[in-house]
Write an enzyme that holds these catalytic residues in place. Structure first.
Site, PDB file in Angstrom:
ATOM      1  N   ARG A  46      12.840   4.009  -0.596  1.00  0.00           N
ATOM      2  CA  ARG A  46      11.509   3.940  -1.217  1.00  0.00           C
ATOM      3  C   ARG A  46      11.559   4.110  -2.730  1.00  0.00           C
ATOM      4  O   ARG A  46      12.450   4.771  -3.243  1.00  0.00           O
ATOM      5  CB  ARG A  46      10.618   5.070  -0.704  1.00  0.00           C
ATOM      6  CG  ARG A  46      10.297   5.079   0.718  1.00  0.00           C
ATOM      7  CD  ARG A  46       9.469   6.352   0.940  1.00  0.00           C
ATOM      8  NE  ARG A  46       9.662   6.854   2.269  1.00  0.00           N
ATOM      9  CZ  ARG A  46       8.789   6.694   3.242  1.00  0.00           C
ATOM     10  NH1 ARG A  46       7.679   6.048   3.016  1.00  0.00           N
ATOM     11  NH2 ARG A  46       9.034   7.177   4.429  1.00  0.00           N
TER      12      ARG A  46
ATOM     13  N   GLU B 158       1.513 -11.704  -3.093  1.00  0.00           N
ATOM     14  CA  GLU B 158       0.074 -11.984  -3.024  1.00  0.00           C
ATOM     15  C   GLU B 158      -0.651 -11.690  -4.335  1.00  0.00           C
ATOM     16  O   GLU B 158      -1.793 -12.107  -4.516  1.00  0.00           O
ATOM     17  CB  GLU B 158      -0.561 -11.190  -1.871  1.00  0.00           C
ATOM     18  CG  GLU B 158      -0.795  -9.714  -2.127  1.00  0.00           C
ATOM     19  CD  GLU B 158       0.436  -8.819  -2.013  1.00  0.00           C
ATOM     20  OE1 GLU B 158       0.266  -7.593  -2.136  1.00  0.00           O
ATOM     21  OE2 GLU B 158       1.568  -9.327  -1.818  1.00  0.00           O
TER      22      GLU B 158
ATOM     23  N   HIS C 235       5.235  -7.875  -4.310  1.00  0.00           N
ATOM     24  CA  HIS C 235       3.884  -8.300  -3.912  1.00  0.00           C
ATOM     25  C   HIS C 235       3.652  -9.762  -4.281  1.00  0.00           C
ATOM     26  O   HIS C 235       3.059 -10.054  -5.325  1.00  0.00           O
ATOM     27  CB  HIS C 235       2.834  -7.434  -4.619  1.00  0.00           C
ATOM     28  CG  HIS C 235       2.796  -6.027  -4.155  1.00  0.00           C
ATOM     29  ND1 HIS C 235       2.031  -5.611  -3.095  1.00  0.00           N
ATOM     30  CD2 HIS C 235       3.457  -4.928  -4.603  1.00  0.00           C
ATOM     31  CE1 HIS C 235       2.203  -4.317  -2.912  1.00  0.00           C
ATOM     32  NE2 HIS C 235       3.074  -3.879  -3.811  1.00  0.00           N
TER      33      HIS C 235
ATOM     34  N   GLY D 250       0.861  -1.173   0.000  1.00  0.00           N
ATOM     35  CA  GLY D 250       0.000   0.000   0.000  1.00  0.00           C
ATOM     36  C   GLY D 250       0.896   1.220   0.000  1.00  0.00           C
ATOM     37  O   GLY D 250       1.986   1.201  -0.563  1.00  0.00           O
ATOM     38  N   GLU D 251       0.490   2.254   0.693  1.00  0.00           N
ATOM     39  CA  GLU D 251       1.297   3.468   0.776  1.00  0.00           C
ATOM     40  C   GLU D 251       1.835   3.545   2.196  1.00  0.00           C
ATOM     41  O   GLU D 251       1.068   3.595   3.150  1.00  0.00           O
ATOM     42  CB  GLU D 251       0.424   4.677   0.418  1.00  0.00           C
ATOM     43  CG  GLU D 251       1.193   5.847  -0.135  1.00  0.00           C
ATOM     44  CD  GLU D 251       2.013   6.545   0.931  1.00  0.00           C
ATOM     45  OE1 GLU D 251       3.231   6.705   0.725  1.00  0.00           O
ATOM     46  OE2 GLU D 251       1.451   6.905   1.977  1.00  0.00           O
ATOM     47  N   SER D 252       3.151   3.546   2.360  1.00  0.00           N
ATOM     48  CA  SER D 252       3.747   3.379   3.690  1.00  0.00           C
ATOM     49  C   SER D 252       3.430   4.521   4.647  1.00  0.00           C
ATOM     50  O   SER D 252       3.214   4.292   5.840  1.00  0.00           O
ATOM     51  CB  SER D 252       5.254   3.169   3.585  1.00  0.00           C
ATOM     52  OG  SER D 252       5.885   4.283   2.999  1.00  0.00           O
TER      53      SER D 252
ATOM     54  N   ILE E 249       5.709  -2.937  -7.673  1.00  0.00           N
ATOM     55  CA  ILE E 249       4.881  -1.756  -7.934  1.00  0.00           C
ATOM     56  C   ILE E 249       5.380  -0.631  -7.029  1.00  0.00           C
ATOM     57  O   ILE E 249       5.242  -0.715  -5.811  1.00  0.00           O
ATOM     58  CB  ILE E 249       3.389  -2.041  -7.649  1.00  0.00           C
ATOM     59  CG1 ILE E 249       2.903  -3.241  -8.469  1.00  0.00           C
ATOM     60  CG2 ILE E 249       2.544  -0.797  -7.925  1.00  0.00           C
ATOM     61  CD1 ILE E 249       1.530  -3.751  -8.079  1.00  0.00           C
ATOM     62  N   ARG E 250       5.992   0.400  -7.617  1.00  0.00           N
ATOM     63  CA  ARG E 250       6.586   1.491  -6.831  1.00  0.00           C
ATOM     64  C   ARG E 250       7.387   0.905  -5.670  1.00  0.00           C
ATOM     65  O   ARG E 250       7.298   1.357  -4.532  1.00  0.00           O
ATOM     66  CB  ARG E 250       5.503   2.444  -6.312  1.00  0.00           C
ATOM     67  CG  ARG E 250       4.835   3.241  -7.403  1.00  0.00           C
ATOM     68  CD  ARG E 250       3.743   4.166  -6.882  1.00  0.00           C
ATOM     69  NE  ARG E 250       4.210   4.999  -5.804  1.00  0.00           N
ATOM     70  CZ  ARG E 250       3.517   5.263  -4.694  1.00  0.00           C
ATOM     71  NH1 ARG E 250       2.318   4.754  -4.526  1.00  0.00           N
ATOM     72  NH2 ARG E 250       4.011   6.041  -3.766  1.00  0.00           N
TER      73      ARG E 250
ATOM     74  N   CYS F 185       6.382  -4.996   0.466  1.00  0.00           N
ATOM     75  CA  CYS F 185       6.418  -3.638  -0.082  1.00  0.00           C
ATOM     76  C   CYS F 185       6.321  -2.596   1.042  1.00  0.00           C
ATOM     77  O   CYS F 185       7.273  -2.417   1.780  1.00  0.00           O
ATOM     78  CB  CYS F 185       5.349  -3.470  -1.158  1.00  0.00           C
ATOM     79  SG  CYS F 185       5.660  -2.059  -2.245  1.00  0.00           S
TER      80      CYS F 185
END
Length: 186
Positions: A102, A168, A166, A47-49, A130-131, A76
């Site tokens: 990051r 998952e 990721h 997600g977004e940390s 992803i990012r 991630c």
């Protein structure tokens, strides 16, 4: 039966629970701090940390997780949350003796997939980046499990496992099964 929690504040919670169940264990979406006492291990999803840390503060997860001696697997953003250092700032849960950088593989448009050789797990794991962050530095006691283009993307230390990608988001649940069977059940 062993119960594995997935922190359900953001990220691909259902997908992680699916991998836990495919591994033969019970997966639980963790939405309240009290639920942490009911599980044997915890997955911190992507997600977004920054958002993840804010939500963990808001709902009281940080303090409880720092106190608990609970095996954890971060993917991630979850890896960033487990790190002791994040590029020029202090860490959050301070569980993995690593420094994370990051978005080191670029922005969303630069997302990619790569076949990974992950020590002790398999040499054909599909990694979805992803990012994604990467692990810029590891301290003593941290085992490097995999690299992509010379950048560290998977590590373990004691009962903590962290990956930049990721797992998952694929059908391959071997990393989740490894976490449960080698870092929780051992």
């Amino acid at each position: 039966m062993i119960k594995i929690g997935v922190l359900a504040l953001q990220g691909a919670v259902r997908e992680h629970i699916r991998h836990i169940e495919l591994s033969g264990y019970e997966g639980i979406a963790i939405k309240r701090v009290e639920q942490l006492d009911e599980i044997d291990g915890l997955i911190l999803p992507g997600g977004e940390s920054t958002t993840l840390r804010r939500l963990m503060d808001l709902y009281g997860f940080k303090e409880k997780l720092q106190q608990l001696d609970l095996p954890m697997f971060g993917t991630c953003a979850g890896l960033i949350v487990l790190a002791k250092n994040v590029e020029n700032e202090s860490g959050y849960l301070n569980k993995l003796d690593i420094t994370v950088e990051r978005n080191s593989f670029g922005r969303q448009v630069d997302s990619f997939e790569s076949e990974l050789d992950i020590k002790g797990i398999a040499n054909d794991i599909e990694g979805v980046f992803i990012r994604a962050p990467h692990i810029a530095k590891v301290d003593n006691g941290v085992e490097i499990l995999s690299k992509v283009g010379g950048k560290i993307v998977a590590v373990k230390q004691g009962q903590y496992l962290g990956v930049s990608f990721h797992p998952e988001l694929t059908d391959d649940y071997r990393i989740t099964k490894y976490f449960i069977e080698h870092m929780i059940k051992h």
